[in-house]
Design a protein around this motif. Sequence first.
Motif, PDB file in Angstrom:
ATOM      1  N   SER A 237       0.910  -1.282   0.006  1.00 18.44           N
ATOM      2  CA  SER A 237      -0.069   0.035  -0.200  1.00 18.44           C
ATOM      3  C   SER A 237       1.012   1.175   0.013  1.00 18.44           C
ATOM      4  O   SER A 237       0.498   2.157  -0.809  1.00 18.44           O
ATOM      5  CB  SER A 237      -0.866   0.003   1.255  1.00 18.44           C
ATOM      6  N   ILE A 238       1.922   1.139   0.606  1.00 11.62           N
ATOM      7  CA  ILE A 238       3.070   2.437   0.681  1.00 11.62           C
ATOM      8  C   ILE A 238       3.594   2.721  -0.763  1.00 11.62           C
ATOM      9  O   ILE A 238       3.236   3.821  -1.225  1.00 11.62           O
ATOM     10  CB  ILE A 238       4.183   2.195   1.663  1.00 11.62           C
ATOM     11  N   VAL A 239       3.913   1.633  -1.430  1.00 12.48           N
ATOM     12  CA  VAL A 239       4.432   1.789  -2.841  1.00 12.48           C
ATOM     13  C   VAL A 239       3.387   2.291  -3.671  1.00 12.48           C
ATOM     14  O   VAL A 239       3.520   3.142  -4.705  1.00 12.48           O
ATOM     15  CB  VAL A 239       4.931   0.391  -3.337  1.00 12.48           C
ATOM     16  N   GLY A 240       1.889   1.905  -3.554  1.00 12.99           N
ATOM     17  CA  GLY A 240       0.796   2.341  -4.402  1.00 12.99           C
ATOM     18  C   GLY A 240       0.660   3.844  -4.175  1.00 12.99           C
ATOM     19  O   GLY A 240       0.259   4.504  -5.052  1.00 12.99           O
ATOM     20  N   ILE A 241       0.784   4.136  -2.832  1.00  9.01           N
ATOM     21  CA  ILE A 241       0.554   5.738  -2.673  1.00  9.01           C
ATOM     22  C   ILE A 241       1.651   6.597  -3.483  1.00  9.01           C
ATOM     23  O   ILE A 241       1.630   7.588  -4.003  1.00  9.01           O
ATOM     24  CB  ILE A 241       0.796   5.870  -1.407  1.00  9.01           C
ATOM     25  N   ILE A 242       2.909   5.972  -3.596  1.00  9.19           N
ATOM     26  CA  ILE A 242       4.242   6.529  -4.172  1.00  9.19           C
ATOM     27  C   ILE A 242       3.880   6.699  -5.473  1.00  9.19           C
ATOM     28  O   ILE A 242       4.190   7.650  -6.331  1.00  9.19           O
ATOM     29  CB  ILE A 242       5.384   5.858  -3.638  1.00  9.19           C
ATOM     30  N   ASN A 243       3.307   5.649  -5.929  1.00  9.24           N
ATOM     31  CA  ASN A 243       3.117   5.628  -7.499  1.00  9.24           C
ATOM     32  C   ASN A 243       1.987   6.125  -8.088  1.00  9.24           C
ATOM     33  O   ASN A 243       1.395   6.168  -9.214  1.00  9.24           O
ATOM     34  CB  ASN A 243       3.330   4.264  -7.888  1.00  9.24           C
ATOM     35  N   SER A 244       0.885   6.728  -7.054  1.00  9.90           N
ATOM     36  CA  SER A 244      -0.244   7.278  -7.324  1.00  9.90           C
ATOM     37  C   SER A 244      -0.163   8.951  -7.842  1.00  9.90           C
ATOM     38  O   SER A 244       0.886   9.272  -7.937  1.00  9.90           O
ATOM     39  CB  SER A 244      -1.341   6.987  -6.299  1.00  9.90           C
ATOM     40  N   ASN A 245      -1.200   9.388  -8.023  1.00  9.02           N
ATOM     41  CA  ASN A 245      -1.359  10.986  -8.116  1.00  9.02           C
ATOM     42  C   ASN A 245      -1.567  11.365  -6.852  1.00  9.02           C
ATOM     43  O   ASN A 245      -2.236  12.850  -6.911  1.00  9.02           O
ATOM     44  CB  ASN A 245      -2.569  11.088  -9.424  1.00  9.02           C
ATOM     45  N   ALA A 246      -1.354  10.931  -5.745  1.00  6.91           N
ATOM     46  CA  ALA A 246      -1.542  11.734  -4.485  1.00  6.91           C
ATOM     47  C   ALA A 246      -0.885  12.869  -4.482  1.00  6.91           C
ATOM     48  O   ALA A 246       0.167  13.186  -5.119  1.00  6.91           O
ATOM     49  CB  ALA A 246      -1.327  10.699  -3.204  1.00  6.91           C
ATOM     50  N   HIS A 247      -1.113  13.774  -3.579  1.00  4.49           N
ATOM     51  CA  HIS A 247      -0.569  14.999  -3.186  1.00  4.49           C
ATOM     52  C   HIS A 247       1.177  14.795  -2.890  1.00  4.49           C
ATOM     53  O   HIS A 247       1.357  13.692  -2.211  1.00  4.49           O
ATOM     54  CB  HIS A 247      -1.030  15.855  -2.063  1.00  4.49           C
ATOM     55  N   ASP A 248       2.013  15.854  -3.351  1.00  8.77           N
ATOM     56  CA  ASP A 248       3.449  15.236  -2.779  1.00  8.77           C
ATOM     57  C   ASP A 248       3.411  15.203  -1.413  1.00  8.77           C
ATOM     58  O   ASP A 248       4.534  14.543  -1.047  1.00  8.77           O
ATOM     59  CB  ASP A 248       4.145  16.522  -3.420  1.00  8.77           C
ATOM     60  N   SER A 249       2.748  15.941  -0.744  1.00  8.31           N
ATOM     61  CA  SER A 249       3.043  15.735   0.894  1.00  8.31           C
ATOM     62  C   SER A 249       2.800  14.433   1.320  1.00  8.31           C
ATOM     63  O   SER A 249       3.330  13.605   2.153  1.00  8.31           O
ATOM     64  CB  SER A 249       2.235  16.783   1.746  1.00  8.31           C
ATOM     65  N   ILE A 250       1.871  13.841   0.703  1.00  9.25           N
ATOM     66  CA  ILE A 250       1.376  12.357   1.098  1.00  9.25           C
ATOM     67  C   ILE A 250       2.563  11.267   0.499  1.00  9.25           C
ATOM     68  O   ILE A 250       2.885  10.538   1.317  1.00  9.25           O
ATOM     69  CB  ILE A 250       0.209  11.896   0.748  1.00  9.25           C
ATOM     70  N   LYS A 251       3.058  11.687  -0.880  1.00  8.57           N
ATOM     71  CA  LYS A 251       3.938  10.935  -1.410  1.00  8.57           C
ATOM     72  C   LYS A 251       5.218  11.082  -0.341  1.00  8.57           C
ATOM     73  O   LYS A 251       5.899  10.055  -0.073  1.00  8.57           O
ATOM     74  CB  LYS A 251       4.205  11.171  -2.590  1.00  8.57           C
ATOM     75  N   ALA A 252       5.610  12.168  -0.005  1.00 12.58           N
ATOM     76  CA  ALA A 252       6.746  12.477   0.896  1.00 12.58           C
ATOM     77  C   ALA A 252       6.725  11.482   2.172  1.00 12.58           C
ATOM     78  O   ALA A 252       7.523  10.942   2.579  1.00 12.58           O
ATOM     79  CB  ALA A 252       6.910  13.597   1.177  1.00 12.58           C
ATOM     80  N   ASN A 253       5.598  11.557   2.721  1.00  9.02           N
ATOM     81  CA  ASN A 253       5.181  10.599   3.775  1.00  9.02           C
ATOM     82  C   ASN A 253       5.407   9.180   3.779  1.00  9.02           C
ATOM     83  O   ASN A 253       6.013   8.292   4.569  1.00  9.02           O
ATOM     84  CB  ASN A 253       3.885  11.104   4.462  1.00  9.02           C
ATOM     85  N   ALA A 254       4.918   8.667   2.334  1.00  9.64           N
ATOM     86  CA  ALA A 254       4.843   7.526   2.092  1.00  9.64           C
ATOM     87  C   ALA A 254       6.567   7.001   1.898  1.00  9.64           C
ATOM     88  O   ALA A 254       6.904   5.984   2.365  1.00  9.64           O
ATOM     89  CB  ALA A 254       4.167   7.249   1.025  1.00  9.64           C
ATOM     90  N   LEU A 255       7.036   7.997   1.298  1.00  5.20           N
ATOM     91  CA  LEU A 255       8.512   7.481   0.887  1.00  5.20           C
ATOM     92  C   LEU A 255       9.293   7.419   2.371  1.00  5.20           C
ATOM     93  O   LEU A 255      10.306   6.502   2.523  1.00  5.20           O
ATOM     94  CB  LEU A 255       9.380   8.651   0.262  1.00  5.20           C
ATOM     95  N   ILE A 256       9.026   8.248   3.436  1.00  2.46           N
ATOM     96  CA  ILE A 256       9.578   7.981   4.772  1.00  2.46           C
ATOM     97  C   ILE A 256       9.175   6.793   5.396  1.00  2.46           C
ATOM     98  O   ILE A 256       9.877   6.073   5.986  1.00  2.46           O
ATOM     99  CB  ILE A 256       9.325   9.260   5.936  1.00  2.46           C
ATOM    100  N   GLU A 257       7.898   6.456   5.115  1.00  4.28           N
ATOM    101  CA  GLU A 257       7.513   5.190   5.707  1.00  4.28           C
ATOM    102  C   GLU A 257       8.102   3.805   5.235  1.00  4.28           C
ATOM    103  O   GLU A 257       8.473   3.132   5.783  1.00  4.28           O
ATOM    104  CB  GLU A 257       5.965   4.936   5.566  1.00  4.28           C
ATOM    105  N   LEU A 258       8.297   4.111   3.752  1.00  2.00           N
ATOM    106  CA  LEU A 258       9.078   3.064   3.160  1.00  2.00           C
ATOM    107  C   LEU A 258      10.475   3.005   3.437  1.00  2.00           C
ATOM    108  O   LEU A 258      11.076   1.928   3.529  1.00  2.00           O
ATOM    109  CB  LEU A 258       8.794   3.184   1.499  1.00  2.00           C
ATOM    110  N   ALA A 259      11.076   4.037   4.040  1.00  2.00           N
ATOM    111  CA  ALA A 259      12.469   4.107   4.155  1.00  2.00           C
ATOM    112  C   ALA A 259      12.721   3.359   5.507  1.00  2.00           C
ATOM    113  O   ALA A 259      13.701   2.723   5.732  1.00  2.00           O
ATOM    114  CB  ALA A 259      12.868   5.693   4.425  1.00  2.00           C
TER     115      ALA A 259
END
Length: 268
Positions: free
Chosen positions: A41-63
């Motif tokens: 689900s984290i990778v799905g968020i990163i690859n989606s059209n979500a707002h950049d703030s949501i993607k940044a948070n997902a990147l940290i979670e994936l890290a």
Amino acid sequence: YSFNMNRKGITYLVRLIWAGALLLVLPCLVRAEDLRNSADSIVGIINSNAHDSIKANALIELANVYHVSNPDTMVSLCEHALGIIDVLKESATVKELVDLERMQSDGLNNMGYYHMSSGNSAIALDLFTQALEISHRIKAKIKEAQILNNIAVIHYNYGEIEKALEAFGQSLLLKEKLDNKSGMAMSMLNMAVVYKLQGEYEKAEEYWKRTIPLWEELDDRKGLGNVYNNLGVLYQDIDQYELANENIRKGMKYWMEIDFKEGIAQSY
């Protein structure tokens, strides 16, 4: 932002403080099952059209997923997230800025841990210091306490004992204000280790003993086994063999109750 995620190697990290080791507080401590369930689900968020703030948070979670199994990937993910955050901060509202800085602090702390583990203490200290300033500014006291712990370890490795104890003490004070009993116990254990390694056995004994009621309240048998084992080693070092055997037996008893084989083996 596209990432091909390999879930092999995602592990549940358990770090114990033995008689001669200090504990770094890791950016994230979660179960492997939870990571596996959330990774897609984290990778799905990163690859989606979500707002950049949501993607940044997902990147940290994936890290946080990768900081053990693939630290190089963890650093790349954090750098990517921090780049996005820097851009977003330029036009952020006050509330958005707090959320962005929380993510920024997490990313800097992750990278600090990586450089600390790689032996790049100067870079790690700079990253931890940046993360600490942000966490203090946004009143993220739990994160602030964790980062202070990590800074203390660096100071100890530099031979700056007073600075290390000061940072551990500041971390402990924050955890006491938060009534974070497990965190309080960990801070005291680290301080006990420093005192023991400096030959200040009475102070080491004092701080290890102060953790006992905390572990008892938490019903944490691994923690109790750890502290009694460390006390046993301390008493061996000062030739109090009866006390040493008594405490080591206590530690083994707690570890046997939970079948903690690594600890039991250490007691022999």
